[in-house]
Design a protein around this motif. Structure first.
Motif, PDB file in Angstrom:
ATOM      1  N   PHE A 136       0.893  -1.158   0.000  1.00 61.88           N
ATOM      2  CA  PHE A 136       0.000   0.000   0.000  1.00 61.88           C
ATOM      3  C   PHE A 136       0.927   1.203   0.000  1.00 61.88           C
ATOM      4  O   PHE A 136       1.785   1.328   0.889  1.00 61.88           O
ATOM      5  N   VAL A 137       0.780   2.095  -0.984  1.00 58.57           N
ATOM      6  CA  VAL A 137       1.755   3.165  -1.189  1.00 58.57           C
ATOM      7  C   VAL A 137       1.084   4.533  -1.174  1.00 58.57           C
ATOM      8  O   VAL A 137       0.031   4.717  -1.789  1.00 58.57           O
ATOM      9  N   ILE A 138       1.724   5.470  -0.482  1.00 60.74           N
ATOM     10  CA  ILE A 138       1.336   6.875  -0.569  1.00 60.74           C
ATOM     11  C   ILE A 138       2.528   7.653  -1.124  1.00 60.74           C
ATOM     12  O   ILE A 138       3.678   7.217  -1.010  1.00 60.74           O
ATOM     13  N   GLU A 139       2.240   8.793  -1.729  1.00 57.28           N
ATOM     14  CA  GLU A 139       3.292   9.655  -2.253  1.00 57.28           C
ATOM     15  C   GLU A 139       3.438  10.876  -1.364  1.00 57.28           C
ATOM     16  O   GLU A 139       2.451  11.380  -0.818  1.00 57.28           O
TER      17      GLU A 139
ATOM     18  N   SER B 280       5.730  11.097  11.514  1.00 56.29           N
ATOM     19  CA  SER B 280       4.400  11.575  11.107  1.00 56.29           C
ATOM     20  C   SER B 280       4.009  10.992   9.757  1.00 56.29           C
ATOM     21  O   SER B 280       2.834  10.695   9.524  1.00 56.29           O
ATOM     22  N   TRP B 281       4.973  10.790   8.859  1.00 54.46           N
ATOM     23  CA  TRP B 281       4.671  10.159   7.570  1.00 54.46           C
ATOM     24  C   TRP B 281       4.248   8.702   7.761  1.00 54.46           C
ATOM     25  O   TRP B 281       3.330   8.227   7.095  1.00 54.46           O
ATOM     26  N   LEU B 282       4.891   7.992   8.692  1.00 50.91           N
ATOM     27  CA  LEU B 282       4.497   6.612   8.987  1.00 50.91           C
ATOM     28  C   LEU B 282       3.059   6.573   9.483  1.00 50.91           C
ATOM     29  O   LEU B 282       2.257   5.725   9.054  1.00 50.91           O
TER      30      LEU B 282
ATOM     31  N   HIS C  54      10.602  13.927  -4.126  1.00 49.53           N
ATOM     32  CA  HIS C  54       9.326  13.220  -4.219  1.00 49.53           C
ATOM     33  C   HIS C  54       9.599  11.814  -3.702  1.00 49.53           C
ATOM     34  O   HIS C  54      10.552  11.155  -4.143  1.00 49.53           O
ATOM     35  N   LEU C  55       8.774  11.336  -2.758  1.00 48.93           N
ATOM     36  CA  LEU C  55       9.002  10.058  -2.102  1.00 48.93           C
ATOM     37  C   LEU C  55       7.769   9.169  -2.185  1.00 48.93           C
ATOM     38  O   LEU C  55       6.645   9.662  -2.312  1.00 48.93           O
ATOM     39  N   CYS C  56       7.994   7.870  -2.079  1.00 45.04           N
ATOM     40  CA  CYS C  56       6.911   6.892  -1.993  1.00 45.04           C
ATOM     41  C   CYS C  56       7.115   6.086  -0.716  1.00 45.04           C
ATOM     42  O   CYS C  56       8.200   5.548  -0.479  1.00 45.04           O
TER      43      CYS C  56
END
Length: 149
Positions: free
Chosen positions: A9-12, A33-35, A78-80
């Motif tokens: 499951f991926v978010i950008e 916070s991203w986790l 830009h990260l995934c």
């Protein structure tokens, strides 16, 4: 993308100036916070949002984070960020793995594991997972292979 496990499951994410610390890279606290954001988005995709937690008087609360910071993220990157549910005792505990990748060069910036415990929201005490949690999170449960964490 070179994910550690299948069916991610991926978010950008985009690294902004607000994420950068005095050392010139994304602050370690921002990664946490991203986790959390990724875990919530995944939970909602499984039909388990905050409104469901409230209705059931149950929540999956963080018991432990293990984070390996492998490389830095910089403003403009830009990260995934991918997550997987890799363990569940279907009673109290559940574990997620995470992997953060910068697609521009394929570098894995972070690997993490988070252990969650099911709590009763009204008391904060550990309580068994309701059937909705077992079913919803169970749909995403995979079998991990060693990550070297």
């Amino acid at each position: 993308m070179g994910w550690d496990l299948a069916d991610a499951f991926v978010i950008e994410l985009d690294v902004g100036a607000e994420h950068i610390d005095e050392l010139g890279h994304a602050n370690n606290a921002v990664y946490v916070s991203w986790l959390e954001n990724c875990a919530w988005q995944h939970s909602r995709s499984l039909g388990l949002g905050l409104e469901d937690y409230r209705r059931l008087n149950r929540a999956m609360a963080v018991l432990r984070h293990e984070i390996d910071y492998l490389a830095a993220a910089y403003e403009g990157d830009h990260l995934c960020l991918a997550t997987w549910i890799v363990e569940s005792d279907q009673r109290l505990k559940m574990k997620r793995h995470f992997q953060l990748v910068r697609p521009a060069d394929g570098v894995t910036l972070l690997r993490a594991q988070t252990t969650f415990v099911c709590i009763e929201m009204s008391t904060g005490k550990p309580k068994r997972m309701p059937a909705e949690f077992i079913e919803g999170y169970g749909r995403a449960l995979i079998e991990p292979y060693p990550l070297g964490l």
